[in-house]
Each structure stands twice: as C-alpha cells, then as structure tokens.
Design a protein around this motif. Structure first.
Motif, PDB file in Angstrom:
ATOM      1  N   ILE A   1      48.098  45.918  54.682  1.00  0.00           N
ATOM      2  CA  ILE A   1      47.304  46.180  53.469  1.00  0.00           C
ATOM      3  C   ILE A   1      46.182  45.153  53.388  1.00  0.00           C
ATOM      4  O   ILE A   1      46.318  44.102  52.741  1.00  0.00           O
ATOM      5  CB  ILE A   1      48.180  46.108  52.202  1.00  0.00           C
ATOM      6  N   PRO A   2      45.068  45.393  54.045  1.00  0.00           N
ATOM      7  CA  PRO A   2      43.950  44.445  53.968  1.00  0.00           C
ATOM      8  C   PRO A   2      43.329  44.447  52.572  1.00  0.00           C
ATOM      9  O   PRO A   2      43.259  45.488  51.914  1.00  0.00           O
ATOM     10  CB  PRO A   2      42.967  44.966  55.015  1.00  0.00           C
ATOM     11  N   MET A   3      42.914  43.283  52.132  1.00  0.00           N
ATOM     12  CA  MET A   3      42.265  43.177  50.835  1.00  0.00           C
ATOM     13  C   MET A   3      40.820  43.654  50.936  1.00  0.00           C
ATOM     14  O   MET A   3      40.202  43.588  52.017  1.00  0.00           O
ATOM     15  CB  MET A   3      42.300  41.720  50.366  1.00  0.00           C
TER      16      MET A   3
ATOM     17  N   THR B   1      52.713  22.272  47.537  1.00  0.00           N
ATOM     18  CA  THR B   1      51.563  23.058  47.093  1.00  0.00           C
ATOM     19  C   THR B   1      50.688  23.391  48.296  1.00  0.00           C
ATOM     20  O   THR B   1      50.611  22.620  49.255  1.00  0.00           O
ATOM     21  CB  THR B   1      50.733  22.293  46.049  1.00  0.00           C
ATOM     22  N   SER B   2      50.066  24.551  48.249  1.00  0.00           N
ATOM     23  CA  SER B   2      49.217  24.995  49.356  1.00  0.00           C
ATOM     24  C   SER B   2      48.021  25.751  48.805  1.00  0.00           C
ATOM     25  O   SER B   2      48.097  26.378  47.740  1.00  0.00           O
ATOM     26  CB  SER B   2      49.976  25.926  50.310  1.00  0.00           C
ATOM     27  N   GLU B   3      46.913  25.680  49.552  1.00  0.00           N
ATOM     28  CA  GLU B   3      45.760  26.531  49.244  1.00  0.00           C
ATOM     29  C   GLU B   3      45.777  27.669  50.271  1.00  0.00           C
ATOM     30  O   GLU B   3      45.687  27.429  51.479  1.00  0.00           O
ATOM     31  CB  GLU B   3      44.456  25.753  49.338  1.00  0.00           C
ATOM     32  N   VAL B   4      45.923  28.891  49.792  1.00  0.00           N
ATOM     33  CA  VAL B   4      46.114  30.034  50.688  1.00  0.00           C
ATOM     34  C   VAL B   4      45.153  31.162  50.332  1.00  0.00           C
ATOM     35  O   VAL B   4      44.549  31.182  49.250  1.00  0.00           O
ATOM     36  CB  VAL B   4      47.568  30.557  50.599  1.00  0.00           C
ATOM     37  N   HIS B   5      44.997  32.099  51.274  1.00  0.00           N
ATOM     38  CA  HIS B   5      44.206  33.291  51.006  1.00  0.00           C
ATOM     39  C   HIS B   5      44.935  34.159  49.979  1.00  0.00           C
ATOM     40  O   HIS B   5      46.136  34.403  50.092  1.00  0.00           O
ATOM     41  CB  HIS B   5      43.976  34.093  52.296  1.00  0.00           C
ATOM     42  N   PHE B   6      44.190  34.620  49.007  1.00  0.00           N
ATOM     43  CA  PHE B   6      44.777  35.467  47.973  1.00  0.00           C
ATOM     44  C   PHE B   6      45.148  36.826  48.544  1.00  0.00           C
ATOM     45  O   PHE B   6      44.401  37.419  49.329  1.00  0.00           O
ATOM     46  CB  PHE B   6      43.783  35.647  46.820  1.00  0.00           C
ATOM     47  N   HIS B   7      46.313  37.336  48.138  1.00  0.00           N
ATOM     48  CA  HIS B   7      46.708  38.711  48.449  1.00  0.00           C
ATOM     49  C   HIS B   7      47.493  39.264  47.269  1.00  0.00           C
ATOM     50  O   HIS B   7      48.305  38.562  46.668  1.00  0.00           O
ATOM     51  CB  HIS B   7      47.545  38.783  49.731  1.00  0.00           C
ATOM     52  N   ILE B   8      47.252  40.504  46.954  1.00  0.00           N
ATOM     53  CA  ILE B   8      47.863  41.107  45.775  1.00  0.00           C
ATOM     54  C   ILE B   8      49.374  41.277  45.929  1.00  0.00           C
ATOM     55  O   ILE B   8      50.117  41.305  44.948  1.00  0.00           O
ATOM     56  CB  ILE B   8      47.202  42.476  45.477  1.00  0.00           C
TER      57      ILE B   8
ATOM     58  N   GLY C   1      43.110  29.291  40.647  1.00  0.00           N
ATOM     59  CA  GLY C   1      42.286  30.194  41.434  1.00  0.00           C
ATOM     60  C   GLY C   1      42.210  31.612  40.927  1.00  0.00           C
ATOM     61  O   GLY C   1      42.133  32.544  41.719  1.00  0.00           O
ATOM     62  N   GLY C   2      42.290  31.809  39.624  1.00  0.00           N
ATOM     63  CA  GLY C   2      42.157  33.162  39.083  1.00  0.00           C
ATOM     64  C   GLY C   2      43.478  33.663  38.543  1.00  0.00           C
ATOM     65  O   GLY C   2      44.439  32.917  38.368  1.00  0.00           O
ATOM     66  N   SER C   3      43.533  34.961  38.301  1.00  0.00           N
ATOM     67  CA  SER C   3      44.726  35.561  37.714  1.00  0.00           C
ATOM     68  C   SER C   3      45.898  35.460  38.692  1.00  0.00           C
ATOM     69  O   SER C   3      45.722  35.491  39.904  1.00  0.00           O
ATOM     70  CB  SER C   3      44.464  37.036  37.377  1.00  0.00           C
ATOM     71  N   ALA C   4      47.097  35.349  38.137  1.00  0.00           N
ATOM     72  CA  ALA C   4      48.295  35.188  38.962  1.00  0.00           C
ATOM     73  C   ALA C   4      48.535  36.409  39.826  1.00  0.00           C
ATOM     74  O   ALA C   4      48.285  37.533  39.433  1.00  0.00           O
ATOM     75  CB  ALA C   4      49.508  34.938  38.056  1.00  0.00           C
ATOM     76  N   SER C   5      49.020  36.169  41.024  1.00  0.00           N
ATOM     77  CA  SER C   5      49.292  37.271  41.930  1.00  0.00           C
ATOM     78  C   SER C   5      50.593  37.963  41.568  1.00  0.00           C
ATOM     79  O   SER C   5      51.439  37.412  40.863  1.00  0.00           O
ATOM     80  CB  SER C   5      49.372  36.760  43.368  1.00  0.00           C
ATOM     81  N   CYS C   6      50.758  39.163  42.040  1.00  0.00           N
ATOM     82  CA  CYS C   6      51.953  39.944  41.770  1.00  0.00           C
ATOM     83  C   CYS C   6      53.035  39.593  42.789  1.00  0.00           C
ATOM     84  O   CYS C   6      52.798  39.665  43.986  1.00  0.00           O
ATOM     85  CB  CYS C   6      51.631  41.435  41.836  1.00  0.00           C
TER      86      CYS C   6
ATOM     87  N   ASN D   1      37.923  36.352  51.282  1.00  0.00           N
ATOM     88  CA  ASN D   1      37.748  34.895  51.384  1.00  0.00           C
ATOM     89  C   ASN D   1      38.181  34.153  50.118  1.00  0.00           C
ATOM     90  O   ASN D   1      37.921  32.961  49.969  1.00  0.00           O
ATOM     91  CB  ASN D   1      36.289  34.561  51.696  1.00  0.00           C
ATOM     92  N   LYS D   2      38.850  34.869  49.215  1.00  0.00           N
ATOM     93  CA  LYS D   2      39.297  34.246  47.966  1.00  0.00           C
ATOM     94  C   LYS D   2      40.484  33.321  48.249  1.00  0.00           C
ATOM     95  O   LYS D   2      41.468  33.727  48.865  1.00  0.00           O
ATOM     96  CB  LYS D   2      39.698  35.310  46.944  1.00  0.00           C
ATOM     97  N   MET D   3      40.395  32.088  47.823  1.00  0.00           N
ATOM     98  CA  MET D   3      41.455  31.105  48.030  1.00  0.00           C
ATOM     99  C   MET D   3      42.095  30.741  46.685  1.00  0.00           C
ATOM    100  O   MET D   3      41.404  30.634  45.664  1.00  0.00           O
ATOM    101  CB  MET D   3      40.905  29.847  48.691  1.00  0.00           C
ATOM    102  N   VAL D   4      43.405  30.548  46.688  1.00  0.00           N
ATOM    103  CA  VAL D   4      44.119  30.151  45.468  1.00  0.00           C
ATOM    104  C   VAL D   4      45.126  29.060  45.828  1.00  0.00           C
ATOM    105  O   VAL D   4      45.541  28.926  46.991  1.00  0.00           O
ATOM    106  CB  VAL D   4      44.862  31.341  44.827  1.00  0.00           C
TER     107      VAL D   4
END
Length: 295
Positions: free
Chosen positions: A235-237, A256-263, A281-286, A243-246
């Motif tokens: 499932i590609p974003m 703690t880690s800075e990772v690529h965002f994925h839904i 880094g924005g709204s919380a992921s699911c 390139n969104k990082m959270v």
C-alpha cells in the motif's frame, strides 16, 4: 448440623467415646462436608465490623458489597481483627482456635492463628508468609517473597522477573479485583505488571496482546509484524505523503524514532515493533491494523 452429628456428639458427652481412636474420629466429624463455596471448613465467623455471622470473609464481603446493599453500609471485613468463631457442629461460639472447646471437632485441617484462617482442603498446600502478612497456596518451597514487589512469586521467576514496586498491591487492570489477596490465579507479564491469568486469556480471545498498564507487548508478535511489513509494502502512500516524517515512541523498547509516515502503522527502527505511538509530526497514525494482523 448434618444428620448423625448430634447423636455422635451426645455419645461423646456421655462417655461412650473413651479411646483416643474414637476421639480422633470425633475430631474428623463433618470433614469435607461443611463450609461454603470458598472454603471447606467446620466453623463460621462472627464479623467484628458488623457482628453478623458468615461462613467466611469472602461470604461477608460479597453480601456486604452486593448491589442490593446500601452503598453507605458497604464494607470489607477487617480479616485480622476476627475474634470469635462458631463451631458448625455443636454451635459453640468461642475464641479463635483450631479445635472446638466443646466438642473437640477440628474446625479446619489447615489453621493459621495469625490470619484467623481455617480450611479443610489441605491439597492447596497453604502456607503463611510473614512478609505478605497473609496465607497463600501452592507450597512454601515453591514460592519466594520479593521485597521490592512486596509479594510472593513462583520460584521459576526468582532470577528472571522484572521488579515493579508493590506489583500486586493494586486492582487487576481488567476486572478491577484487588490482586494481593485474590483467590484466582495470577500471572506476571514480561513488563512486571500483574494481572489475573483468566483476564489475560480473555484479552487474547479479543486479540489484545499488550499490557493494559504500560502497553508493552506480552507475547511474541514477530509474525504479526511481518504481516504488517507485507501490507505496508503493498500500500504505497500518495506522492504528497511519501516524504512525510513523524516521530514515534515504541511501547515495547521505549526508544523514539523518526520514521516515514504510513497510514497503516509506524515501525520502530530500534526493535522493529509496530506497537508504537506517534508523538510529533501531524495527526496520529492509525494502529488498528495491528489487532487485525495479529489474528
């Protein structure tokens, strides 16, 4: 009083049971046949708090804390303040002791004067722990008392359990029953938190695999993480999110880690766990897919 007890007690009083063998037989009258749902025993207790008679402290607590009771009158019995017991065979009220002062019946094969506790079922291998201040089951040689946790644990955990101060001096996080003196089986999770074994089994039936206190996984989740790897790869974003990082916090290793965002989920770079939470880094992921992938 069960049929036959009165006549046997009367005979004893008249001098018909003179031998030590018959005295022993008398002391065993009612063994295994008297008591309540909680304990086999041949006495009742007079509650020091309300002066009422009950089969045991659990019977008292269930009656006095039932939904039918006035909430202002609800209370638990102060177990160590018990002063009087009533023989179930002859009805004699007396100070706490193992054998009845009137008919000599043993009121409990296991008897603890410190806890004022009686139980005819000695197959439980009861023992008194001075540091816990209560009687426990399972055999003294099979348990050790952890001073930091403030409770007894199986010897199998002596060199491997994770200490949590006063670990059992709280309610089960699922059913909210106080754990320290519960009659149900307890398990210690890898994180050190304690919970009823049956409550853990119920969590697993509902695909919940993390500690309800600290959220750390309590079983091997590697197969679930592999399934999530495959799903995320399939499932590609959208390009605007590639390139969104959270920033995330891992519930399993605490890093703690800075990772690529994925839904779908966010993977810890330190331990590869998906049991994580987004912190920046924005709204919380699911993370709901973790439960589904664990099935």
């Amino acid at each position: 009083m069960e049929g036959g007890f009165e006549s046997q007690l009367s005979s004893h009083g008249a001098g018909f049971l003179e031998s030590s063998e018959k005295d022993d037989e008398l002391r065993e009258l009612g063994f295994g046949r008297l008591g309540c749902l909680h304990y086999r025993r041949r006495c009742k207790i007079r509650a020091p708090c309300c002066n009422e008679i009950f089969d045991c402290r659990h019977c008292h607590n269930e009656a006095k804390n039932s939904i039918e009771s006035d909430h202002l009158d609800r209370h638990d019995i102060p177990r160590h303040e018990l002063q009087k017991v009533i023989c179930s065979l002859c009805g004699t009220e007396q100070d706490v002791q193992q054998n009845c002062i009137n008919c000599a019946v043993c009121m409990g094969k296991y008897f603890c004067a410190k806890c004022k506790f009686f139980d005819d079922d000695v197959s439980k291998n009861q023992y008194h722990c001075d540091e816990c201040g209560i009687c426990r089951i399972g055999g003294e040689d099979n348990f050790f008392h952890c001073k930091k946790c403030g409770c007894c644990y199986s010897m199998l955990l002596k060199d491997s359990h994770h200490c949590v101060e006063r670990a059992m001096h709280h309610n089960c996080p699922i059913c909210f029953e106080f754990l320290f003196d519960t009659m149900k089986d307890i398990t210690v999770l890898p994180c050190g938190h304690t919970i009823h074994l049956e409550c853990v089994k119920q969590m697993e039936l509902h695909f919940q695999y993390s500690c309800p206190v600290c959220s750390r996984s309590f079983c091997d989740m590697s197969s679930a993480w592999e399934k999530l790897d495959q799903e995320i790869a399939s499932i590609p974003m959208p390009e605007s999110y590639q390139n969104k990082m959270v920033w995330i916090l891992c519930n399993d290793c605490g890093e703690t880690s800075e990772v690529h965002f994925h839904i779908v989920a966010l993977k810890c770079l330190s331990c590869n766990s998906y049991n994580t939470r987004q912190t920046q880094g924005g709204s919380a992921s699911c993370s709901s897919r973790i439960t589904e992938m664990a099935r």
